[in-house]
Design an enzyme around this catalytic site. Structure first.
Site, mmCIF file in Angstrom:
data_model
loop_
_atom_site.group_PDB
_atom_site.id
_atom_site.type_symbol
_atom_site.label_atom_id
_atom_site.label_comp_id
_atom_site.label_asym_id
_atom_site.label_seq_id
_atom_site.Cartn_x
_atom_site.Cartn_y
_atom_site.Cartn_z
ATOM 1 N N HIS A 1 0.837 -1.200 0.000
ATOM 2 C CA HIS A 1 0.000 0.000 0.000
ATOM 3 C C HIS A 1 0.871 1.248 0.000
ATOM 4 C CE1 HIS A 1 -3.491 -2.541 1.683
ATOM 5 N NE2 HIS A 1 -3.693 -2.313 0.405
ATOM 6 N N GLU B 1 2.198 2.946 3.199
ATOM 7 C CA GLU B 1 2.788 2.020 4.173
ATOM 8 C C GLU B 1 4.272 1.788 3.875
ATOM 9 O OE1 GLU B 1 0.318 -1.494 4.312
ATOM 10 O OE2 GLU B 1 -1.486 -0.346 4.786
ATOM 11 N N HIS C 1 2.098 -5.231 6.382
ATOM 12 C CA HIS C 1 1.269 -4.049 6.153
ATOM 13 C C HIS C 1 1.335 -3.191 7.411
ATOM 14 C CE1 HIS C 1 -0.960 -5.295 2.437
ATOM 15 N NE2 HIS C 1 -0.588 -6.491 2.843
ATOM 16 N N GLU D 1 0.338 -6.634 10.544
ATOM 17 C CA GLU D 1 0.038 -5.202 10.586
ATOM 18 C C GLU D 1 0.945 -4.543 11.628
ATOM 19 O OE1 GLU D 1 -1.996 -3.627 8.611
ATOM 20 O OE2 GLU D 1 -3.407 -5.132 7.839
#
Length: 359
Positions: A114, A117, A259, A318
């Site tokens: 992303h 990110e 992520h 994450e």
């Protein structure tokens, strides 16, 4: 002195290059109003002389994007890593796979999916660098015998899946950008891009996978968007196609996709995951303090597709806490927690005997 801004530059990068603070650049360049201002290729900056009481923030506070990875590629090759271009982005930027280790079990780490990110890319690059250094010196890395584990596994890593998007978030849009009109249209005329997570065509690369893609697409934007648009079909985007080809060419025992943010580990997908996944995620959780969560209640992700297609373990990590893009200052916390998780990931093959269903 004057400095001509290059592709991929940010105020933090330029300041660190000259040993000054971003704030010093604001003092000597009246057109700059904030430390988060974009600077564009070809722009001239006045660089003040460094004084003894000035200290740059250091590379740990810099952003990391495609131009930085290009500079690091010669280092990886000099350390004996295998570097290959697995495809190209929409804007024809190379997508690199870096391979370290010589073991029989192949595993795959990825990051930079992303656009907002970029911390994940910086993290994975630093992790690879330190693993190579520890392996060469036959020294342990935070208690892990890296040289031993790299004889048992072969780690494939794609640290930057979305180079065009990450550069957009870092440097913004400017008149000579080849997708200037398209990006402004998608962004409804706005010229800030902190919220942008898609590729340069407005497609979310982690919604591109044929695992419940139709469900995800029906519940997401129906046109190119700064986030969550799944595209017109699975695997339309060159960046996703590159990772898809790499996965099909290799028999990965398991995959970790990095992520941000939330400090959680997603480890299941609609019951397709093998039973060993639960023990594996417990070890990743203990190594990092991140919370295991079976599913994100979403579809179309790379990890989802990998689990569904192969029946093997897949994990979405994450990192960090906050709102994307996390601040530059967040990197220290990300590294200190996630590096142990990534090291533990090198050892998980001892828990799992895979049976491939890939063709």
């Amino acid at each position: 002195m004057e400095y001509t801004v290059k592709q991929g530059d940010t105020l933090a990068k330029v300041a660190n290059q000259f040993g000054i603070r971003p704030f010093d650049l604001l003092l000597f360049n009246s057109h700059l109003t904030s430390e988060i201002d974009y600077i564009y290729p070809g722009q001239l900056l006045h660089i003040p002389a460094r004084t003894d009481n000035q200290n740059a923030a250091g590379s740990s506070w810099e952003e990391y994007g495609p131009s930085d990875l290009e500079k690091d590629i010669p280092f990886f090759r000099s350390m004996g890593a295998r570097v290959e271009v697995i495809g190209y982005s929409v804007m024809k930027k190379p997508i690199y796979a870096i391979v370290i280790g010589s073991g029989k079990k192949s595993i795959f780490y990825s990051a930079g999916w992303h656009a907002n990110e970029w911390h994940t890319t910086k993290f994975l690059v630093q992790f690879l660098k330190e693993c190579l250094a520890a392996g060469h010196k036959n020294k342990k890395m935070y208690g892990y015998d890296v040289a031993k584990w790299l004889k048992e596994v072969k780690l494939f890593a794609v640290p930057l899946v979305n180079p065009d998007g990450i550069e957009l978030v870092m440097q913004g849009i400017y008149d000579k950008h080849p997708h200037y009109e398209e990006v402004l249209k998608i962004n409804k005329g706005m010229t800030r891009f902190e919220h942008w997570s898609s590729n340069i065509r407005g497609v979310d690369l982690n919604h591109q996978w044929p695992a419940g893609w139709e469900r995800e697409a029906d519940e997401s934007p129906q046109m190119p968007w700064s986030r969550h648009y799944s595209g017109t079909a699975p695997l339309t985007e060159p960046e996703a196609k590159a990772v898809h080809r790499l996965t099909l060419r290799n028999t990965f025992s398991y995959v970790l996709a990095f992520h941000s943010q939330g400090q959680v580990i997603y480890w299941g997908y609609r019951g397709y995951e093998p039973k060993e996944s639960e023990d594996m995620v417990k070890r990743l959780s203990l190594a990092s303090s991140y919370t295991p969560v079976h599913t994100a209640d979403s579809d179309g992700g790379y990890k989802d597709w990998f689990i569904q297609e192969t029946g093997r373990p897949g994990f979405t990590i994450e990192v960090g806490v906050g709102v994307n893009p996390l601040s530059n200052h967040s990197y220290a916390e990300i590294w200190s927690n996630a590096v142990m998780l990534a090291l533990e990931g090198l050892t998980l093959h001892t828990l799992y005997n895979e049976k491939s269903r890939l063709p």
